[in-house]
Design a protein around this motif. Structure first.
Motif, PDB file in Angstrom:
ATOM      1  N   GLU A 124       0.852  -1.196   0.000  1.00  0.00           N
ATOM      2  CA  GLU A 124       0.000   0.000   0.000  1.00  0.00           C
ATOM      3  C   GLU A 124       0.886   1.243   0.000  1.00  0.00           C
ATOM      4  O   GLU A 124       1.766   1.382   0.853  1.00  0.00           O
ATOM      5  CB  GLU A 124      -0.895  -0.021   1.247  1.00  0.00           C
ATOM      6  CG  GLU A 124      -1.698   1.234   1.494  1.00  0.00           C
ATOM      7  CD  GLU A 124      -2.677   1.524   0.383  1.00  0.00           C
ATOM      8  OE1 GLU A 124      -2.439   2.512  -0.347  1.00  0.00           O
ATOM      9  OE2 GLU A 124      -3.653   0.752   0.235  1.00  0.00           O
ATOM     10  N   ASP A 125       0.665   2.133  -0.975  1.00  0.00           N
ATOM     11  CA  ASP A 125       1.508   3.322  -1.050  1.00  0.00           C
ATOM     12  C   ASP A 125       0.975   4.491  -0.220  1.00  0.00           C
ATOM     13  O   ASP A 125       1.684   5.469   0.011  1.00  0.00           O
ATOM     14  CB  ASP A 125       1.699   3.762  -2.505  1.00  0.00           C
ATOM     15  CG  ASP A 125       0.387   4.212  -3.143  1.00  0.00           C
ATOM     16  OD1 ASP A 125      -0.677   3.726  -2.715  1.00  0.00           O
ATOM     17  OD2 ASP A 125       0.452   5.048  -4.062  1.00  0.00           O
ATOM     18  N   ASP A 126      -0.245   4.392   0.257  1.00  0.00           N
ATOM     19  CA  ASP A 126      -0.840   5.479   1.047  1.00  0.00           C
ATOM     20  C   ASP A 126      -0.632   5.181   2.531  1.00  0.00           C
ATOM     21  O   ASP A 126      -1.148   4.188   3.065  1.00  0.00           O
ATOM     22  CB  ASP A 126      -2.335   5.591   0.728  1.00  0.00           C
ATOM     23  CG  ASP A 126      -2.962   6.804   1.393  1.00  0.00           C
ATOM     24  OD1 ASP A 126      -3.097   6.789   2.626  1.00  0.00           O
ATOM     25  OD2 ASP A 126      -3.327   7.758   0.663  1.00  0.00           O
ATOM     26  N   ARG A 151       5.639  -0.239   0.092  1.00  0.00           N
ATOM     27  CA  ARG A 151       4.956   0.859  -0.599  1.00  0.00           C
ATOM     28  C   ARG A 151       4.851   0.635  -2.105  1.00  0.00           C
ATOM     29  O   ARG A 151       4.151   1.375  -2.799  1.00  0.00           O
ATOM     30  CB  ARG A 151       5.694   2.178  -0.352  1.00  0.00           C
ATOM     31  CG  ARG A 151       5.808   2.571   1.110  1.00  0.00           C
ATOM     32  CD  ARG A 151       6.654   3.823   1.257  1.00  0.00           C
ATOM     33  NE  ARG A 151       6.844   4.193   2.652  1.00  0.00           N
ATOM     34  CZ  ARG A 151       7.768   3.700   3.458  1.00  0.00           C
ATOM     35  NH1 ARG A 151       8.590   2.775   2.999  1.00  0.00           N
ATOM     36  NH2 ARG A 151       7.872   4.115   4.697  1.00  0.00           N
ATOM     37  N   SER A 152       5.555  -0.355  -2.629  1.00  0.00           N
ATOM     38  CA  SER A 152       5.595  -0.589  -4.074  1.00  0.00           C
ATOM     39  C   SER A 152       5.929  -2.051  -4.337  1.00  0.00           C
ATOM     40  O   SER A 152       6.295  -2.802  -3.419  1.00  0.00           O
ATOM     41  CB  SER A 152       6.648   0.311  -4.729  1.00  0.00           C
ATOM     42  OG  SER A 152       7.942  -0.044  -4.247  1.00  0.00           O
ATOM     43  N   GLU A 189       9.599  -2.698  -3.425  1.00  0.00           N
ATOM     44  CA  GLU A 189       9.802  -3.013  -2.010  1.00  0.00           C
ATOM     45  C   GLU A 189       9.249  -4.396  -1.677  1.00  0.00           C
ATOM     46  O   GLU A 189       9.781  -5.097  -0.808  1.00  0.00           O
ATOM     47  CB  GLU A 189       9.138  -1.960  -1.134  1.00  0.00           C
ATOM     48  CG  GLU A 189       9.869  -0.622  -1.089  1.00  0.00           C
ATOM     49  CD  GLU A 189       9.280   0.309  -0.043  1.00  0.00           C
ATOM     50  OE1 GLU A 189       8.501  -0.175   0.826  1.00  0.00           O
ATOM     51  OE2 GLU A 189       9.577   1.513  -0.081  1.00  0.00           O
ATOM     52  N   LEU A 198      -0.554   1.282  -7.363  1.00  0.00           N
ATOM     53  CA  LEU A 198       0.789   1.394  -6.810  1.00  0.00           C
ATOM     54  C   LEU A 198       1.650   2.259  -7.712  1.00  0.00           C
ATOM     55  O   LEU A 198       1.349   2.412  -8.911  1.00  0.00           O
ATOM     56  CB  LEU A 198       1.409   0.001  -6.658  1.00  0.00           C
ATOM     57  CG  LEU A 198       0.661  -0.976  -5.736  1.00  0.00           C
ATOM     58  CD1 LEU A 198       1.287  -2.358  -5.817  1.00  0.00           C
ATOM     59  CD2 LEU A 198       0.665  -0.474  -4.295  1.00  0.00           C
ATOM     60  N   PRO A 199       2.751   2.804  -7.191  1.00  0.00           N
ATOM     61  CA  PRO A 199       3.594   3.674  -8.011  1.00  0.00           C
ATOM     62  C   PRO A 199       4.175   2.980  -9.239  1.00  0.00           C
ATOM     63  O   PRO A 199       4.364   3.610 -10.279  1.00  0.00           O
ATOM     64  CB  PRO A 199       4.698   4.100  -7.031  1.00  0.00           C
ATOM     65  CG  PRO A 199       4.129   3.891  -5.682  1.00  0.00           C
ATOM     66  CD  PRO A 199       3.204   2.742  -5.786  1.00  0.00           C
TER      67      PRO A 199
END
Length: 398
Positions: free
Chosen positions: A24-26, A50-51, A54, A72-73
Motif C-alpha cells: 500500500e503506497d498510502d 509501498r511498491s 519493495e 501502486l507507483p
C-alpha cells in the motif's frame, strides 16, 4: 496521523502470530489497516511495502497472507495483482483497494486472488474474517493442486512401469506360454521379481525368472535392469556361464549395497522342443510334467545366487522333455505363502500337492488356491512362467 511502522509490533508469541505483507503506497490507508487488525484478539505482524519493488525485498517465506492495493507507483489494476501472484504463488493474496468496481473484483478473483475488498466497506471483523477465509481457500487450492500433481505423477509412473514390463518374443505356435506377475507392494506394477521369454533366430526358446532380494523401488529398478540385460545378451547369442557372469557384473554395478543378491532360473529349450538346458542359480527348482509324471527338476541348484561369490562356474542341467510336457518357472513368492494363515509355509511339496489335486498346472487356479491358503493377498512378489508343449498327436488334431 502518525506513520505506520514498517514492521508493526505484535502482542502474541511469534510462533502463534500471523505475518501479513501489506502492499500500500498510502500511509493513511496503511495505518488504518494496522488499526483494524490491531483490534483482533491476536494482532498479526504487519510488514509494509509501498511498491512492488519493495515487495520483492520484503516478501519472505514467513508471510502467510498478502494484502495488495491495485494502485501502486510501479503498477496498477490487474497488472499489480498479477505481479504479486507471480512473486507469491503459494501465499494467500487478498485485494484491498479503493476501487469499488464489481467487474474488476470478478477479474481479480479469476486471476488468482482469494478475495476482493473495497476499503470504504471494510471494518475490523470483516477484514480479519476475510484474511482467515482467504488463507483457508489458498490452503485448499494448494492441496488440490498437490493432489492433481500426485495423480499425474502416478499416471506417468504407471505408464513408465507398464512400458518396462516384458512382452514375450515367441514366434512358434507349438508352445503355449502363460506368465503372471504380482508385485507385493501395493499400487505397484513392478517388483524385484522379473521374468522374460525370448525365441532366438535359431528357434531355441529362452525363459528366465529371477528374484532380487528385498522389496521396494530400488529392487524393482534393479530387476528391470537385469531383465533387459538378460534379453540383450540372449539376442546377442550369449548363453550359459558367459551370460551368467555378465549378469553378475551388471548386478554388482547396479545394486545399491553389496548385500543385494539375485536368484535365477534360466531355461533354454532347443529348437526341436524336446529337450532343454537349465541353470538354477540359488533359485527354487521348476516344476515339470513329462509323460504325465509331475515332479521338480532334480540336480539343483546349479550354483549360488548372483552377487555373492566371484568367479563362479554354474553347472548346466540337461533336461529331456519329450513330445508332451509342461514347465513352470516361478519365484519363491509362490511357495513361501502360508498354509491356513499359520506359521507353516506351502513349500515345494505343498505346491506339488496342489498340482496333483488340480490334475495339472492350471496357472490362474493354482495362484488363486495359493492365495486362498494364505488367507490374504501375497505379501511377497510373484513372477511365474508356464510354458507347455501339447504333443504331436494333439497338434495334428488341431
Amino acid at each position: 496521523m502518525p506513520p505506520i511502522h514498517e514492521e508493526a509490533s505484535v502482542t502474541a508469541p511469534s510462533n502463534d502470530t500471523l505475518t501479513i505483507l501489506l502492499i500500500e503506497d498510502d500511509a493513511g490507508d496503511a495505518f488504518l489497516v494496522e488499526e483494524l487488525l490491531g483490534e483482533s484478539e491476536n494482532p498479526p505482524k504487519i510488514i509494509w511495502a509501498r511498491s512492488l519493488a519493495e515487495t520483492r525485498e520484503r516478501l519472505t517465506p514467513d508471510v502467510q497472507c498478502v494484502l495488495v492495493d491495485l494502485s501502486l507507483p510501479d503498477a496498477s489494476d490487474l497488472e499489480a495483482l498479477e505481479q504479486v501472484l507471480s512473486m507469491a504463488p503459494d501465499t494467500a493474496v487478498l485485494v484491498l483497494t479503493g476501487l469499488n468496481d464489481t467487474h474488476v473484483g470478478v477479474e481479480a478473483v479469476a486471476a488468482g486472488a482469494q478475495d476482493f475488498l473495497v476499503k470504504q466497506d471494510v471494518e475490523a471483523r470483516l477484514l480479519a474474517r476475510a484474511i482467515s477465509y482467504a488463507m483457508e481457500r489458498k490452503r485448499a487450492d494448494l492441496a488440490q493442486r498437490s493432489l492433481v500433481e500426485a495423480q499425474l505423477t502416478a499416471k506417468e509412473n504407471a505408464r513408465l512401469e507398464r512400458r518396462l514390463l516384458p512382452v514375450p518374443l515367441l514366434e512358434t505356435a507349438d508352445l503355449d506360454h502363460q506368465a503372471r506377475y504380482l508385485p507385493g507392494r501395493r499400487r505397484a506394477l513392478l517388483a524385484g521379481d522379473f521374468w522374460d521369454t525370448v525365441q532366438g533366430p535359431d528357434g531355441a526358446v529362452h525363459v528366465v525368472v529371477g528374484d532380487v532380494c528385498g522389496h521396494g523401488p530400488d529392487e524393482a529398478a534393479l530387476g528391470v535392469a537385469l531383465r533387459i540385460a538378460w534379453r540383450t545378451l540372449v539376442l546377442a547369442g550369449h548363453t550359459g556361464n558367459e551370460l551368467l557372469s555378465t549378469l553378475d557384473s551388471v548386478l554388482r554395478l547396479e545394486r545399491k549395497s553389496p548385500e543385494i543378491f539375485t536368484t535365477l532360473c534360466i531355461a533354454t529349450i532347443d529348437a526341436s522342443l524336446d529337450r532343454a538346458r537349465m541353470h538354477v542359480v540359488g533359485h527354487p527348482p521348476p516344476l515339470l510334467i513329462r509323460d504325465g509324471a509331475i515332479g521338480v527338476l532334480q540336480g539343483t541348484p546349479s550354483g549360488p545366487p548372483l552377487g555373492i561369490f566371484q568367479g563362479v562356474d554354474w553347472s548346466e542341467i540337461e533336461v529331456p522333455l519329450g513330445d508332451e510336457w509342461s514347465m513352470l518357472l516361478y519365484t519363491d513368492g509362490l511357495i513361501e505363502a502360508t498354509v491356513g494363515g499359520g506359521p507353516d509355509l506351502l513349500g515345494t511339496e505343498g505346491l506339488l500337492r496342489l498340482v496333483h489335486e488340480q490334475g495339472g498346472i492350471h496357472l490362474d487356479r493354482l495362484i488363486e488356491r495359493v492365495i486362498e491358503l494364505n488367507r490374504d493377498a501375497l505379501s511377497d512378489d510373484l513372477a511365474t512362467v508356464l510354458i507347455s508343449r501339447s504333443g504331436t498327436r494333439e497338434r495334428e488334431k488341431g
